[in-house]
Design a protein around this motif. Sequence first.
Motif, mmCIF file in Angstrom:
data_model
loop_
_atom_site.group_PDB
_atom_site.id
_atom_site.type_symbol
_atom_site.label_atom_id
_atom_site.label_comp_id
_atom_site.label_asym_id
_atom_site.label_seq_id
_atom_site.Cartn_x
_atom_site.Cartn_y
_atom_site.Cartn_z
ATOM 1 N N TYR A 101 0.916 -1.648 -0.176
ATOM 2 C CA TYR A 101 -0.340 0.426 -0.203
ATOM 3 C C TYR A 101 0.893 1.341 0.146
ATOM 4 C CZ TYR A 101 -3.437 3.433 1.598
ATOM 5 O OH TYR A 101 -4.231 4.554 1.386
ATOM 6 N N SER A 102 0.270 2.433 -0.620
ATOM 7 C CA SER A 102 1.104 4.149 -0.926
ATOM 8 C C SER A 102 0.563 4.699 -1.070
ATOM 9 C CB SER A 102 2.578 3.280 -2.183
ATOM 10 O OG SER A 102 3.044 4.897 -2.069
ATOM 11 N N SER A 103 0.419 5.770 -0.032
ATOM 12 C CA SER A 103 -0.357 6.669 -0.500
ATOM 13 C C SER A 103 0.202 7.507 -1.223
ATOM 14 C CB SER A 103 -0.203 8.178 0.653
ATOM 15 O OG SER A 103 0.855 8.201 1.124
ATOM 16 N N HIS A 104 1.372 7.391 -2.020
ATOM 17 C CA HIS A 104 1.950 8.100 -3.295
ATOM 18 C C HIS A 104 2.483 6.836 -4.496
ATOM 19 C CE1 HIS A 104 2.527 11.024 -0.198
ATOM 20 N NE2 HIS A 104 2.643 12.565 -0.967
ATOM 21 N N PRO A 105 1.045 6.364 -5.131
ATOM 22 C CA PRO A 105 1.545 4.710 -5.970
ATOM 23 C C PRO A 105 2.375 5.176 -6.768
ATOM 24 C CG PRO A 105 -1.097 6.156 -6.046
ATOM 25 C CD PRO A 105 -0.011 6.278 -4.601
ATOM 26 N N LYS A 106 2.233 6.704 -7.450
ATOM 27 C CA LYS A 106 2.755 6.867 -8.573
ATOM 28 C C LYS A 106 4.385 7.368 -8.016
ATOM 29 C CE LYS A 106 3.756 11.256 -11.603
ATOM 30 N NZ LYS A 106 4.685 12.155 -11.071
ATOM 31 N N ASP A 107 4.662 8.062 -7.122
ATOM 32 C CA ASP A 107 5.751 7.612 -6.338
ATOM 33 C C ASP A 107 6.903 6.233 -6.149
ATOM 34 O OD1 ASP A 107 7.004 10.588 -7.310
ATOM 35 O OD2 ASP A 107 5.109 10.716 -5.564
ATOM 36 N N TYR A 108 5.784 5.891 -5.364
ATOM 37 C CA TYR A 108 5.831 3.923 -4.491
ATOM 38 C C TYR A 108 4.515 3.548 -4.748
ATOM 39 C CZ TYR A 108 9.795 6.914 -1.920
ATOM 40 O OH TYR A 108 10.937 7.559 -1.546
ATOM 41 N N PRO A 109 5.008 2.843 -6.015
ATOM 42 C CA PRO A 109 3.958 2.105 -6.391
ATOM 43 C C PRO A 109 3.684 0.553 -6.015
ATOM 44 C CG PRO A 109 5.513 2.153 -8.357
ATOM 45 C CD PRO A 109 5.858 3.182 -7.404
ATOM 46 N N SER B 268 4.163 -2.459 -5.838
ATOM 47 C CA SER B 268 4.450 -3.806 -7.381
ATOM 48 C C SER B 268 6.034 -4.742 -6.648
ATOM 49 C CB SER B 268 4.687 -3.183 -8.333
ATOM 50 O OG SER B 268 5.800 -2.384 -8.845
ATOM 51 N N GLY B 269 6.075 -5.431 -7.022
ATOM 52 C CA GLY B 269 7.105 -6.891 -7.131
ATOM 53 C C GLY B 269 7.585 -6.837 -5.769
ATOM 54 N N THR B 270 8.558 -7.679 -5.577
ATOM 55 C CA THR B 270 9.306 -7.453 -3.814
ATOM 56 C C THR B 270 10.769 -7.002 -3.972
ATOM 57 O OG1 THR B 270 10.471 -9.111 -4.561
ATOM 58 C CG2 THR B 270 8.136 -9.434 -3.196
ATOM 59 N N LYS B 271 11.428 -6.736 -3.343
ATOM 60 C CA LYS B 271 12.465 -5.944 -3.034
ATOM 61 C C LYS B 271 13.618 -6.500 -1.801
ATOM 62 C CE LYS B 271 11.659 -2.004 -0.607
ATOM 63 N NZ LYS B 271 12.285 -0.032 -0.478
ATOM 64 N N PRO B 272 14.764 -7.202 -1.980
ATOM 65 C CA PRO B 272 15.018 -8.047 -0.814
ATOM 66 C C PRO B 272 15.681 -6.779 0.612
ATOM 67 C CG PRO B 272 17.403 -7.300 -2.417
ATOM 68 C CD PRO B 272 15.855 -6.542 -3.410
ATOM 69 N N TYR B 273 16.092 -7.287 1.428
ATOM 70 C CA TYR B 273 15.720 -6.276 3.040
ATOM 71 C C TYR B 273 16.437 -5.602 2.811
ATOM 72 C CZ TYR B 273 12.675 -9.291 6.656
ATOM 73 O OH TYR B 273 11.758 -10.256 6.823
ATOM 74 N N ASN B 274 16.764 -3.732 3.197
ATOM 75 C CA ASN B 274 17.873 -2.883 3.882
ATOM 76 C C ASN B 274 18.557 -3.686 4.493
ATOM 77 O OD1 ASN B 274 18.664 -0.783 3.976
ATOM 78 N ND2 ASN B 274 17.269 0.216 4.362
ATOM 79 N N GLU B 275 19.889 -4.408 4.142
ATOM 80 C CA GLU B 275 20.680 -4.550 5.296
ATOM 81 C C GLU B 275 21.644 -3.773 5.547
ATOM 82 O OE1 GLU B 275 20.357 -7.557 6.844
ATOM 83 O OE2 GLU B 275 19.132 -8.323 4.531
ATOM 84 N N THR B 276 21.119 -2.735 6.509
ATOM 85 C CA THR B 276 21.817 -1.610 7.238
ATOM 86 C C THR B 276 21.647 -2.019 8.901
ATOM 87 O OG1 THR B 276 19.789 0.094 7.250
ATOM 88 C CG2 THR B 276 21.288 -0.165 4.960
#
Length: 163
Positions: free
Chosen positions: A54-62, A64-72
């Motif tokens: 879910y995104s309140s700004h789907p144009k900027d943050y759509p 869609s799909g998965t991404k790897p964890y932010n390893e920081t």
Amino acid sequence: MTDPTLSFLAGLAEADQPRAAYAALEALTRRLVGVKLFTLMTSDTTTRLAERIYSSHPKDYPVSGTKPYNETYWSDITLRQQKTFVANTIEAIAEVFPDYELIDQLGCQSVINVPIVVGGTVIGTINCLHEAGFYTPERVAAAEALKLPGAVCMLLAERHARR
């Protein structure tokens, strides 16, 4: 003024699930904590993948799909320690999020990521962004009230994904 929890429950009762529940959680977050940019991400600790649902700004943050964890150190705080991550400057955000320039362009220079924990595992995060310095200790404490409705939304996401 309507009780924010009752408004969330009304969204949960709507037929258009899980979208209605996500939108109701966004509205609850706006009232309890404050947010300019709001997203929900699921987390899979086995595959180490996250998915924006879910995104309140789907144009900027759509969505869609998965991404790897932010390893920081973000992942250490949020996923391993299961604590809310807070950064109140764009410089602090830049240390952990590669999309910090877009975040800044959207007028956001502070963030909280609230981990949603079920059965001892982080199953997702509620991500709130706002102007610099916005997430005071009082607002971060208020975000604790989002964990139960957040868990409901994450479990709805799991149920929806199985269909």
